[in-house]
Design an enzyme around this catalytic site. Structure first.
Site, short mmCIF file in Angstrom:
data_model
loop_
_atom_site.label_atom_id
_atom_site.label_comp_id
_atom_site.label_asym_id
_atom_site.label_seq_id
_atom_site.Cartn_x
_atom_site.Cartn_y
_atom_site.Cartn_z
N CYS A 1 0.78 -1.25 -0.09
CA CYS A 1 -0.04 -0.08 0.10
C CYS A 1 0.79 1.35 0.17
CB CYS A 1 -1.05 -0.04 1.15
SG CYS A 1 -0.49 -0.19 2.88
N HIS B 1 -3.06 1.01 6.89
CA HIS B 1 -3.13 1.09 5.56
C HIS B 1 -2.63 2.61 4.75
CE1 HIS B 1 -4.47 0.21 1.31
NE2 HIS B 1 -5.26 1.06 1.53
#
Length: 184
Positions: free
Chosen positions: A16, A117
Site C-alpha cells: 500500500c 493502511h
C-alpha cells in the site's frame, strides 16, 4: 462526462505504501524493488529490516515513504491533528498520504481487528480524489470543502496520521500553512 483519466494502482500484497506513492504521483514511479533498496539504505546493517514486513511482502513504514519522496524533491510534513484543517494552504500542497486503520477480512469474513493502511489523496483539475489502492477505482471527493470534510472524518475515526506532500521549497518556507498560522 469528459473527466480526465486518473492513474490508480490496485492493492497487491502489502504494497500500500508503494501504491500510495504511485497514485499520488499519477505514474508507476516506485517499485517494490526500489522500496526494498530504500529499506536497505535506511538500515544497512540490519539482519531484520525494521522498515518493512518480516516476510518481505511490503508493509513499508513512514520512513520509506519519506525517503522515496525526498529522492523526487518532495517532502512529507506530518500534520498536527490538533490544528484546524482551515489552516492548510491547499494551493501549496501537492497531495496527501494518510495512514488509516483498515479492517482485515478473510474472504467474506470480516475480522474484528484492523491494520494500518497507506492511501493517497490528490487534486487533479480542481477535483480531489481518494486514491486508496483497496478501492476498485478512485473516488471523487470534490473541492476543498469536501476534502477537508474527508480528512476530518478520517481524523475523527482515530488512529489516523496525515502527511502533507509538498515541494522542498514549500516545506522550507512553511507555505503549506496559512501565513497567520506559521508562527504557531
Amino acid at each position: 462526462m469528459g473527466e480526465c483519466p486518473v492513474f490508480h494502482e490496485r492493492q497487491r500484497l502489502e504494497l500500500c505504501a508503494v501504491h500510495a506513492l504511485n497514485n499520488l504521483l499519477q505514474r508507476a514511479e516506485i517499485t517494490q524493488l526500489r522500496a526494498e533498496e530504500i529499506c536497505r539504505g535506511l538500515s544497512p546493517n540490519s539482519v531484520i529490516n525494521p522498515h518493512r514486513s518480516l516476510l518481505g511482502t511490503g508493509n513499508y513504514d513512514v520512513n520509506v515513504i519519506m525517503a522515496a519522496l525526498q529522492t523526487m524533491d518532495f517532502a512529507a510534513v506530518w500534520w498536527d491533528k490538533r490544528r484546524s484543517l482551515e489552516s492548510l494552504e491547499l494551493s501549496e500542497i501537492f497531495g496527501f498520504i494518510l495512514n488509516i486503520p483498515s479492517p482485515i477480512s478473510l474472504g467474506f469474513l470480516s475480522l474484528p481487528i484492523t491494520r494500518k493502511h497507506w492511501i493517497a489523496v490528490r487534486q487533479m483539475n480542481g477535483v480531489y480524489y481518494n486514491l486508496d489502492s483497496k478501492l476498485k477505482s478512485p473516488v471523487r471527493l470534490g473541492g476543498p470543502r469536501e476534502l477537508k470534510a474527508f480528512l476530518q472524518d478520517c481524523i475523527s475515526r482515530g488512529s489516523c496520521e496525515i502527511l502533507l506532500v509538498v515541494t522542498k521549497d514549500v516545506e522550507d518556507a512553511r507555505l503549506w500553512i496559512n501565513a497567520e498560522d506559521r508562527g504557531t
